[in-house]
Design a protein around this motif. Structure first.
Motif, PDB file in Angstrom:
ATOM      1  N   VAL A 286      86.616  96.620 -16.381  1.00  0.00           N
ATOM      2  CA  VAL A 286      86.065  95.102 -16.455  1.00  0.00           C
ATOM      3  C   VAL A 286      86.024  94.714 -18.109  1.00  0.00           C
ATOM      4  O   VAL A 286      86.588  93.560 -18.088  1.00  0.00           O
ATOM      5  CB  VAL A 286      84.759  95.263 -15.781  1.00  0.00           C
ATOM      6  CG1 VAL A 286      83.943  93.940 -16.077  1.00  0.00           C
ATOM      7  CG2 VAL A 286      84.734  95.778 -14.297  1.00  0.00           C
ATOM      8  N   ARG A 289      89.158  93.389 -19.199  1.00  0.00           N
ATOM      9  CA  ARG A 289      89.523  92.292 -18.365  1.00  0.00           C
ATOM     10  C   ARG A 289      90.818  92.662 -17.494  1.00  0.00           C
ATOM     11  O   ARG A 289      91.716  91.966 -17.343  1.00  0.00           O
ATOM     12  CB  ARG A 289      90.129  91.081 -19.451  1.00  0.00           C
ATOM     13  CG  ARG A 289      88.839  90.713 -20.320  1.00  0.00           C
ATOM     14  CD  ARG A 289      89.167  89.233 -21.139  1.00  0.00           C
ATOM     15  NE  ARG A 289      88.231  88.799 -21.961  1.00  0.00           N
ATOM     16  CZ  ARG A 289      87.137  88.230 -21.332  1.00  0.00           C
ATOM     17  NH1 ARG A 289      87.130  87.862 -20.180  1.00  0.00           N
ATOM     18  NH2 ARG A 289      86.214  87.951 -22.254  1.00  0.00           N
ATOM     19  N   PRO A 291      92.564  92.744 -14.256  1.00  0.00           N
ATOM     20  CA  PRO A 291      92.701  91.744 -13.148  1.00  0.00           C
ATOM     21  C   PRO A 291      92.421  92.177 -11.764  1.00  0.00           C
ATOM     22  O   PRO A 291      93.071  93.248 -11.544  1.00  0.00           O
ATOM     23  CB  PRO A 291      93.734  90.757 -13.265  1.00  0.00           C
ATOM     24  CG  PRO A 291      94.777  91.766 -13.946  1.00  0.00           C
ATOM     25  CD  PRO A 291      94.150  92.467 -14.869  1.00  0.00           C
ATOM     26  N   ASP A 293      91.072  91.473  -7.281  1.00  0.00           N
ATOM     27  CA  ASP A 293      90.370  90.332  -6.715  1.00  0.00           C
ATOM     28  C   ASP A 293      89.341  90.788  -5.706  1.00  0.00           C
ATOM     29  O   ASP A 293      88.773  89.970  -4.812  1.00  0.00           O
ATOM     30  CB  ASP A 293      91.257  89.730  -5.888  1.00  0.00           C
ATOM     31  CG  ASP A 293      92.651  89.265  -6.505  1.00  0.00           C
ATOM     32  OD1 ASP A 293      92.613  88.082  -7.133  1.00  0.00           O
ATOM     33  OD2 ASP A 293      93.816  89.949  -6.389  1.00  0.00           O
ATOM     34  N   VAL A 313      79.696  93.249 -11.972  1.00  0.00           N
ATOM     35  CA  VAL A 313      80.735  92.465 -11.651  1.00  0.00           C
ATOM     36  C   VAL A 313      80.784  91.227 -11.161  1.00  0.00           C
ATOM     37  O   VAL A 313      81.313  90.081 -11.396  1.00  0.00           O
ATOM     38  CB  VAL A 313      81.970  93.077 -10.605  1.00  0.00           C
ATOM     39  CG1 VAL A 313      82.890  92.427 -10.045  1.00  0.00           C
ATOM     40  CG2 VAL A 313      82.397  94.685 -11.076  1.00  0.00           C
ATOM     41  N   ARG A 314      79.613  91.118 -10.173  1.00  0.00           N
ATOM     42  CA  ARG A 314      79.216  89.732  -9.845  1.00  0.00           C
ATOM     43  C   ARG A 314      78.586  88.806 -10.840  1.00  0.00           C
ATOM     44  O   ARG A 314      78.974  87.461 -10.640  1.00  0.00           O
ATOM     45  CB  ARG A 314      77.894  89.997  -8.750  1.00  0.00           C
ATOM     46  CG  ARG A 314      77.641  88.720  -7.887  1.00  0.00           C
ATOM     47  CD  ARG A 314      76.674  89.236  -6.679  1.00  0.00           C
ATOM     48  NE  ARG A 314      75.636  89.957  -7.068  1.00  0.00           N
ATOM     49  CZ  ARG A 314      74.859  90.676  -6.282  1.00  0.00           C
ATOM     50  NH1 ARG A 314      75.054  90.336  -4.869  1.00  0.00           N
ATOM     51  NH2 ARG A 314      73.642  91.201  -6.723  1.00  0.00           N
ATOM     52  N   THR A 315      78.168  89.277 -11.739  1.00  0.00           N
ATOM     53  CA  THR A 315      77.690  88.280 -13.100  1.00  0.00           C
ATOM     54  C   THR A 315      78.832  88.034 -13.829  1.00  0.00           C
ATOM     55  O   THR A 315      78.798  86.823 -14.463  1.00  0.00           O
ATOM     56  CB  THR A 315      76.644  89.152 -13.852  1.00  0.00           C
ATOM     57  OG1 THR A 315      75.561  89.471 -12.897  1.00  0.00           O
ATOM     58  CG2 THR A 315      76.146  88.239 -14.996  1.00  0.00           C
ATOM     59  N   SER A 316      79.626  89.097 -14.254  1.00  0.00           N
ATOM     60  CA  SER A 316      80.720  88.584 -15.158  1.00  0.00           C
ATOM     61  C   SER A 316      81.967  87.807 -14.583  1.00  0.00           C
ATOM     62  O   SER A 316      82.729  87.208 -15.094  1.00  0.00           O
ATOM     63  CB  SER A 316      81.193  89.961 -15.868  1.00  0.00           C
ATOM     64  OG  SER A 316      81.757  90.686 -14.846  1.00  0.00           O
ATOM     65  N   ARG A 317      82.158  88.157 -13.191  1.00  0.00           N
ATOM     66  CA  ARG A 317      83.237  87.623 -12.455  1.00  0.00           C
ATOM     67  C   ARG A 317      82.916  86.964 -11.026  1.00  0.00           C
ATOM     68  O   ARG A 317      82.890  87.498 -10.002  1.00  0.00           O
ATOM     69  CB  ARG A 317      84.395  88.750 -12.267  1.00  0.00           C
ATOM     70  CG  ARG A 317      84.739  89.122 -13.636  1.00  0.00           C
ATOM     71  CD  ARG A 317      86.071  90.061 -13.308  1.00  0.00           C
ATOM     72  NE  ARG A 317      86.728  90.974 -14.483  1.00  0.00           N
ATOM     73  CZ  ARG A 317      87.843  91.501 -14.644  1.00  0.00           C
ATOM     74  NH1 ARG A 317      88.604  91.347 -13.529  1.00  0.00           N
ATOM     75  NH2 ARG A 317      87.906  91.980 -15.714  1.00  0.00           N
ATOM     76  N   PRO A 318      82.143  86.040 -10.946  1.00  0.00           N
ATOM     77  CA  PRO A 318      81.749  85.308  -9.913  1.00  0.00           C
ATOM     78  C   PRO A 318      82.938  84.868  -8.932  1.00  0.00           C
ATOM     79  O   PRO A 318      83.944  84.607  -9.513  1.00  0.00           O
ATOM     80  CB  PRO A 318      81.034  84.135 -10.312  1.00  0.00           C
ATOM     81  CG  PRO A 318      80.614  84.304 -11.822  1.00  0.00           C
ATOM     82  CD  PRO A 318      81.925  85.096 -12.337  1.00  0.00           C
ATOM     83  N   ILE A 320      84.207  87.261  -7.005  1.00  0.00           N
ATOM     84  CA  ILE A 320      85.217  88.302  -6.670  1.00  0.00           C
ATOM     85  C   ILE A 320      84.464  89.079  -5.392  1.00  0.00           C
ATOM     86  O   ILE A 320      83.237  89.143  -5.409  1.00  0.00           O
ATOM     87  CB  ILE A 320      85.039  89.537  -7.849  1.00  0.00           C
ATOM     88  CG1 ILE A 320      85.948  88.945  -9.118  1.00  0.00           C
ATOM     89  CG2 ILE A 320      85.309  90.798  -7.401  1.00  0.00           C
ATOM     90  CD1 ILE A 320      87.215  88.940  -8.907  1.00  0.00           C
TER      91      ILE A 320
END
Length: 361
Positions: A286, A289, A291, A293, A313-318, A320
């Motif tokens: 993570v 970076r 990638p 999905d 992950v939920r915070t850094s990559r909304p 997903i």
């Protein structure tokens, strides 16, 4: 005892997951001839029986994953009437007394169905020469002196009564002990009543048993009343094989065999899979970076657990998609808002969970 049982069941689930996944794949692909497919089918049936045994162990340990919801007990009992009659056999008369318009109970419908089936089988085994099983549902007022020893309130009572041999005081005192059975060697695991007792405790309810030699047995499952209406059952269908790529899935599990079988299922469902053997390894991906999905992660892992990883992950990559995989209901640190899939699982169950994540029917 509960902690020991829960820990053993968790490890056993990790062993069962690749077994069930691999046998499922061999069945779907029709590997071998008729003889080989018959052997694979037999192995899958044994694996499913092992899965059921683990569920009973988890119920006793009060660590089985529960999906509580408002449940219409009268409808549940009515819908299971034919199944119970066929299970108990022609010598047993099954009588259902379940009035309509009762309030819903707070319960897990799937686990409740299994509990009702266990109680009915126990009742059948107590009536070797035939008899009657009466299954009733009622709304009862419980006070402080009630035999169920629950806080005063209104409760739904699911009762399974038989006209069998009954139990003496010594047997009744041990009835809910795990592995205690009067059925003889090889005729029962001794986990039926302990499973129902554990389920009742998890649901903030109670189990009461009344029995006398020659006068039959009455087992009562007391469940809290729900203020909400029962939810409509979801229709889950087998996901069709994808023709296009679904994207990239980050798969995190510290058990190599579990990770391998899950990765194979994800690949068959159209995902490119990136594997990580720990939460720390996934966190590094993570941070770099990488990638992806979809995140599919085990919860109970050394170091960073799956729930903490999912929150990052939920915070850094909304946006997903996140699916948490759990061997049993670890109480500490679980995020109730995260979609969960219970080990062991088949490809169809994984596909159904992912379809719900995508908002597909």
């Amino acid at each position: 005892m509960g902690q020991l049982t829960g820990g053993v069941a968790h490890d056993f689930n990790n062993l069962l997951t690749p077994i069930v996944g691999t046998l499922d794949m061999l069945q779907r692909r029709g590997v071998g001839g008729e003889r080989e497919q018959r052997l694979i089918s037999g192995a899958m049936q044994s694996a499913e029986r092992a899965k059921t045994l683990v569920q009973r162990l988890l119920a006793f340990a009060r660590r089985q994953p529960l999906q509580t919801e408002p449940v219409d007990l009268a409808k549940l009992v009515g819908d299971m009437g034919d199944l119970l009659a066929s299970t108990t056999g022609p010598q047993i008369r099954v009588v259902v007394d379940a009035p309509e318009h009762l309030p819903a109970a707070i319960a897990d419908q799937n686990q409740l169905e299994m509990a009702l089936l266990n109680l009915s089988v126990n009742a059948r085994d107590a009536m070797l020469e035939g008899g009657t099983i009466r299954i009733s549902v009622s709304l009862e007022v419980v006070d402080e002196s009630h035999r169920c020893k629950l806080p005063a309130d209104h409760y739904l009572c699911l009762c399974v009564a038989d006209t069998g041999t009954g139990m003496d005081a010594a047997t009744l005192a041990r009835a809910v002990e795990p592995f205690f059975s009067t059925k003889g060697v090889g005729k029962g695991t001794g986990l039926g009543l302990s499973m129902v007792h554990g389920l009742a405790s998890q649901l903030n309810g109670a189990l009461t048993i009344q029995s006398s030699p020659g006068l039959g047995t009455s087992v009562e499952l007391w469940l809290p009343r729900s203020a909400a209406e029962p939810t409509a059952a979801l229709r889950i269908v087998e996901a069709s094989e994808p023709r296009l790529s679904r994207g990239t899935a980050l798969l995190v599990d510290d058990e190599e065999l579990v990770r391998a079988s899950t990765a194979y299922m994800l690949a068959e469902l159209g995902y490119r899979v990136i594997e990580a053997a720990s939460g720390e390894e996934a966190m590094q991906l993570v941070a770099n970076r990488e990638p992806f999905d979809l995140l599919v992660t085990d919860h109970l892992m050394p170091g960073i657990n799956g729930t903490d990883l999912a929150r990052v992950v939920r915070t850094s990559r909304p946006g997903i998609g996140i699916l948490l995989v759990s061997g049993y209901a670890e109480r500490d640190g679980l995020d109730p808002e995260l979609p969960r899939l219970t080990k062991p699982f088949r490809k169809s169950e994984l596909a159904a969970s992912l379809a719900q994540l995508r908002g597909e029917s």
